[in-house]
Structure formats: C-alpha cells, structure tokens
Design an enzyme around this catalytic site. Structure first.
Site, PDB file in Angstrom:
ATOM      1  N   PRO A 126       0.789  -1.051  -0.120  1.00 32.57           N
ATOM      2  CG  PRO A 126      -0.655  -1.566   1.738  1.00 32.57           C
ATOM      3  CD  PRO A 126       0.351  -2.258   1.082  1.00 32.57           C
ATOM      4  CG  ASN A 127      -0.488   4.488   1.310  1.00 35.69           C
ATOM      5  OD1 ASN A 127      -1.298   4.706   0.654  1.00 35.69           O
ATOM      6  ND2 ASN A 127      -0.470   4.053   2.306  1.00 35.69           N
ATOM      7  NE  ARG A 169       3.828   6.916   1.774  1.00 34.93           N
ATOM      8  CZ  ARG A 169       3.969   5.662   2.282  1.00 34.93           C
ATOM      9  NH1 ARG A 169       4.519   4.573   1.610  1.00 34.93           N
ATOM     10  NH2 ARG A 169       3.698   5.125   3.512  1.00 34.93           N
ATOM     11  CE1 TYR A 173       8.675   5.310   3.862  1.00 36.88           C
ATOM     12  CE2 TYR A 173       6.881   7.155   3.346  1.00 36.88           C
ATOM     13  CZ  TYR A 173       7.364   5.978   3.953  1.00 36.88           C
ATOM     14  OH  TYR A 173       6.576   5.784   5.186  1.00 36.88           O
ATOM     15  CG  ASN A 195       8.270  -1.758   0.990  1.00 41.76           C
ATOM     16  OD1 ASN A 195       7.684  -1.727   1.914  1.00 41.76           O
ATOM     17  ND2 ASN A 195       8.974  -0.534   0.661  1.00 41.76           N
ATOM     18  CB  ALA A 214       1.107   0.471   6.844  1.00 45.25           C
ATOM     19  CG  ASP A 267      -1.279 -17.040   7.597  1.00 39.31           C
ATOM     20  OD1 ASP A 267      -0.241 -17.181   8.203  1.00 39.31           O
ATOM     21  OD2 ASP A 267      -2.531 -17.265   8.095  1.00 39.31           O
ATOM     22  CD  GLU A 323       9.757  -7.180   6.353  1.00 34.79           C
ATOM     23  OE1 GLU A 323      10.109  -8.262   6.751  1.00 34.79           O
ATOM     24  OE2 GLU A 323       9.367  -6.277   6.894  1.00 34.79           O
ATOM     25  CG  HIS A 353      10.583  -1.829   5.521  1.00 43.19           C
ATOM     26  ND1 HIS A 353       9.300  -1.762   5.349  1.00 43.19           N
ATOM     27  CD2 HIS A 353      10.803  -3.160   6.063  1.00 43.19           C
ATOM     28  CE1 HIS A 353       8.713  -2.921   5.818  1.00 43.19           C
ATOM     29  NE2 HIS A 353       9.593  -3.802   6.177  1.00 43.19           N
ATOM     30  CG  LEU A 354      11.951   2.674  -0.119  1.00 44.59           C
ATOM     31  CD1 LEU A 354      10.473   3.150  -0.358  1.00 44.59           C
ATOM     32  CD2 LEU A 354      12.920   2.977  -1.081  1.00 44.59           C
ATOM     33  CB  SER A 355      11.854   4.723   6.067  1.00 43.97           C
ATOM     34  OG  SER A 355      10.898   3.989   6.345  1.00 43.97           O
ATOM     35  NE  ARG A 398       9.156   6.743   9.312  1.00 46.18           N
ATOM     36  CZ  ARG A 398       8.324   6.226   8.283  1.00 46.18           C
ATOM     37  NH1 ARG A 398       8.530   5.408   7.455  1.00 46.18           N
ATOM     38  NH2 ARG A 398       7.299   7.118   8.191  1.00 46.18           N
ATOM     39  NE  ARG A 455       6.130   4.868  10.267  1.00 46.73           N
ATOM     40  CZ  ARG A 455       5.181   5.009   9.364  1.00 46.73           C
ATOM     41  NH1 ARG A 455       4.678   3.756   8.398  1.00 46.73           N
ATOM     42  NH2 ARG A 455       4.380   5.911   9.341  1.00 46.73           N
TER      43      ARG A 455
HETATM   44  C1  DQA Z   1       7.970   1.470   4.374  1.00 43.30           C
HETATM   45  C2  DQA Z   1       7.772   1.609   5.621  1.00 43.30           C
HETATM   46  C3  DQA Z   1       6.224   1.414   6.365  1.00 43.30           C
HETATM   47  O1  DQA Z   1       6.315   1.595   7.858  1.00 43.30           O
HETATM   48  C4  DQA Z   1       5.340   2.408   5.795  1.00 43.30           C
HETATM   49  O2  DQA Z   1       4.197   2.188   6.094  1.00 43.30           O
HETATM   50  C5  DQA Z   1       5.325   2.450   4.264  1.00 43.30           C
HETATM   51  C6  DQA Z   1       6.903   2.160   3.819  1.00 43.30           C
HETATM   52  C7  DQA Z   1       9.258   1.865   3.915  1.00 43.30           C
HETATM   53  O3  DQA Z   1       9.478   1.316   2.771  1.00 43.30           O
HETATM   54  O4  DQA Z   1       9.914   2.397   4.698  1.00 43.30           O
HETATM   55  O5  DQA Z   1       4.546   2.340   3.560  1.00 43.30           O
HETATM   56  O6  DQA Z   1       7.585   0.015   4.165  1.00 43.30           O
END
Ligand code: DQA
Length: 144
Positions: free
Chosen positions: A10-11, A18, A23, A73, A76, A86, A97, A99-101, A106, A110
C-alpha cells in the site's frame, strides 16, 4: 526465462511524490528498472506488481509460485498483515523484505514486522538502494 517477483504494498505506488524526505525521490518505475538491471546479469526477468490492498497482494503471491524468488516491501502491512504473512509462508522460493526508511528510527508502531521472521533477510533504511541490494542477495542465494 526465470522470473523474480517484485512486490510492493500500500501507498508505494506514490513513491517519488510520497513524503520524499522519508522515502526519497525515486519512483516505483525507477526502482523496478534498477532491480531489472541488477538481475539481468543472471538472465532473470522482473515481474513487478504494486497493490494497495492485502487481498490483491495475496492473489499475486499465490499466482507466482513459479518465480525464483521475491523482493517484498509490504508497506504498513508489515505491522499487522497476518493474511499476507500466511501467503508468504506458502511461497516456495527465497524472498527478502525491504523498507526504504529505517523503520526502527521511526514511530514505535513500525518497529515490528509480522513477515520478517519468514524472510531470508531484511533490508531497512537504505532507500532505493535497498532493492538493488536485495536483488544481489537473491542472485547469490538462488542456485541456477
Ligand atoms: C515502508 C515503511 C512502512 O512503515 C510504511 O508504512 C511504508 C513504507 C518503507 O519502505 O520504508 O509504507 O515500508
């Protein structure tokens, strides 16, 4: 041709516009191109998908059992995506896995990932470079 799954949650379709201070400015298309460039040395093709809903992500995973590995990735959904967890538990190939951040620098909500215990590895806080590094890790991990 072998295929690598690149799955973004998502997002993440909004990358580039964004919260760029969190990010970065690379778009998802930039990231997809970067991963494709990394895995081309191995002759792999990237199958890239982004979904905002958990069900669509799960369907993609179920339809991708033939891929050699995956970069995920979850956005959230890391926090409480139990159905995603699952689905990944039944995914037969190694996956990483990303995560950019740096999620641990944070908000507290998270700091836990329900999918991380199943991953071959986790990369956080390195921005778009994290996807390239995940691709390289999968190249070295996955046998011909
Ligand atoms: C994220 C970190 C998550 O906490 C956040 O909800 C995202 C982006 C990252 O790539 O840093 O949507 O996955």
């Amino acid at each position: 041709m072998a295929e690598l799954l690149l799955l973004n949650g998502p997002n993440l379709g909004l990358l580039g516009r964004r919260e760029p201070e969190v990010y970065g400015t690379d778009t998802l298309a930039d990231i997809e191109d970067a991963v494709a460039e990394e895995v081309a040395v191995r002759g792999w093709k990237v199958v890239a998908t982004q979904h905002d809903s958990e069900g669509d992500l799960i369907r993609t995973i179920q339809d991708s059992y033939g891929t050699v590995g995956a970069i995920v990735n979850p956005g959230a959904l890391m926090i409480a995506g139990w159905s995603l967890r699952d689905a990944l538990a039944n995914y037969p190939s190694p996956w990483i896995e990303v995560h950019l951040s740096n999620v641990w620098a944070r908000e507290r909500f998270r700091h836990e990932s329900v999918i991380a215990p199943l991953a071959s590895g986790v990369i956080v806080g390195l921005g778009a470079l994290g996807y390239r590094l995940a691709a390289r890790a999968l190249i070295s991990k996955i046998a011909d």
